[in-house]
Design a protein around this motif. Sequence first.
Motif, mmCIF file in Angstrom:
data_model
loop_
_atom_site.group_PDB
_atom_site.id
_atom_site.type_symbol
_atom_site.label_atom_id
_atom_site.label_comp_id
_atom_site.label_asym_id
_atom_site.label_seq_id
_atom_site.Cartn_x
_atom_site.Cartn_y
_atom_site.Cartn_z
ATOM 1 N N CYS A 152 46.135 48.200 29.751
ATOM 2 C CA CYS A 152 45.961 48.748 31.099
ATOM 3 C C CYS A 152 45.984 50.270 31.011
ATOM 4 O O CYS A 152 46.523 50.842 30.062
ATOM 5 C CB CYS A 152 47.057 48.236 32.033
ATOM 6 S SG CYS A 152 48.738 48.508 31.417
ATOM 7 N N PRO A 240 42.966 44.725 33.185
ATOM 8 C CA PRO A 240 43.174 43.654 34.161
ATOM 9 C C PRO A 240 41.949 43.342 35.016
ATOM 10 O O PRO A 240 41.759 42.202 35.448
ATOM 11 C CB PRO A 240 44.324 44.191 35.028
ATOM 12 C CG PRO A 240 45.075 45.100 34.121
ATOM 13 C CD PRO A 240 44.031 45.744 33.268
ATOM 14 N N ASP A 241 41.084 44.342 35.288
ATOM 15 C CA ASP A 241 39.894 44.114 36.113
ATOM 16 C C ASP A 241 38.720 43.566 35.311
ATOM 17 O O ASP A 241 37.619 43.392 35.844
ATOM 18 C CB ASP A 241 39.479 45.388 36.837
ATOM 19 C CG ASP A 241 39.107 46.525 35.872
ATOM 20 O OD1 ASP A 241 39.083 46.298 34.640
ATOM 21 O OD2 ASP A 241 38.853 47.642 36.366
ATOM 22 N N GLY A 242 38.935 43.290 34.028
ATOM 23 C CA GLY A 242 37.876 42.732 33.195
ATOM 24 C C GLY A 242 37.096 43.766 32.409
ATOM 25 O O GLY A 242 36.339 43.406 31.499
ATOM 26 N N ASN A 243 37.238 45.041 32.758
ATOM 27 C CA ASN A 243 36.551 46.084 32.014
ATOM 28 C C ASN A 243 37.238 46.319 30.672
ATOM 29 O O ASN A 243 38.363 45.862 30.438
ATOM 30 C CB ASN A 243 36.523 47.385 32.821
ATOM 31 C CG ASN A 243 35.576 47.301 34.005
ATOM 32 O OD1 ASN A 243 34.504 46.707 33.908
ATOM 33 N ND2 ASN A 243 35.971 47.881 35.133
#
Length: 402
Positions: A152, A240-243
């Motif tokens: 993160c 966490p957002d997939g990036n």
Amino acid sequence: MKRALFALGLSALTLSACASGVAPHSGPAKSSGATVAAPSVADVAAAPVPARDITTAAGLGVLRGPQIATLQVDARKTALALDSFRTSCPGLVRRSDTSGLTESSDWVAACDAAKTWTGDAISFFAEHMDAVQIGTGRAFATGYFEPEIAGCRMRQAGCDVPVYKRPSDLIDVDLGQFSDELKGRNIRGKVSGTKFVQYDDRAAIEDGSLAGRGLEIAYASDVVEFFFLQIQGSGRLKLPDGNVMRIGYDSQNGRGYTGIGKLMRDRGLITDASMQGIVAFLHANPEEGRKIMQENKSYIFFRELTGAGPLGAMGYPVVGEASIAVDVKFIPLGAPVWLSMDRAEPNGIWIAQDTGGAIKGANRIDTFWGAGDRARVIAGGMAARGTALVFLPKAAIARLGL
């Protein structure tokens, strides 16, 4: 060393190199291409009598190898190698070669020709270069890859292992500026009062010696996974957002590397020195595991990569199945290297574009396999022995009298 991408493989886990990867294959792997082994070391030439200085290729001894056109290669991988050679050319024609084999001007003709070459790749190498054997030519190859772990950008619960950038008080010292006998040797440390001292080791850094200085560029979720990413020298943080945030080597604290696989096996803590065996023990015994990891005092600092990468020691992107890490005292960065090993995957032509803390000595090779599961499996099981030949421009061959 501009960056550190280190070796994998069973031997690297259990001996003096670094530890990472997955369980080595129990036998030879199936070929991913059409390359096959060609002339053995004995077929090339006998080992030369060492010269006065055996710390470089020129001192160790160089012998003419077979004609490049006779070497067996895979066309696809050879084309990848030619592309990587082109990429390396701007640096190749201006670098100082510490191996003693070439001068930067030697590469100009080949690099100029590569810009407009439209023929097959092996013909290019055969026309503009000749193969040589360094010392005995006997080679050992491991593998490395670009790992991906959870991370993160901002610290949060379950994601709190700092990823530090290079501290401003970390200083590189070129010892060759102080003594001709120390040319090519470098150390890192920091100034304390009027003295130059060692930089903080892994234990001190993990215990918070760099905290509060604004050096955190991201955080990892798992201290063990981050430990192994550090050994690789670059990797990807799955956010966490997939990036994905890609991080690459920025520097190292100057401390020596200790392979914990051998350490753990010698103490009877594990019998399986693969990455899975090591990771399983470290996760099952977190307190003891933390102390074991801290016995490797080396610590890697990172920067975010926003362009192509990961970057090798030449400052150019390394390419899976095309780029290798070498010891620059024996193989010039940017030079093509042909391998004939006892397993099929590493056979063929590669380009020396990187270095590594565990990659030391003549014909010591670390092959790069890219990212993903396939790269992880191949790199993790790579421990191959065989023959290496280095391709040098014809101007260098003439000057060396070969």
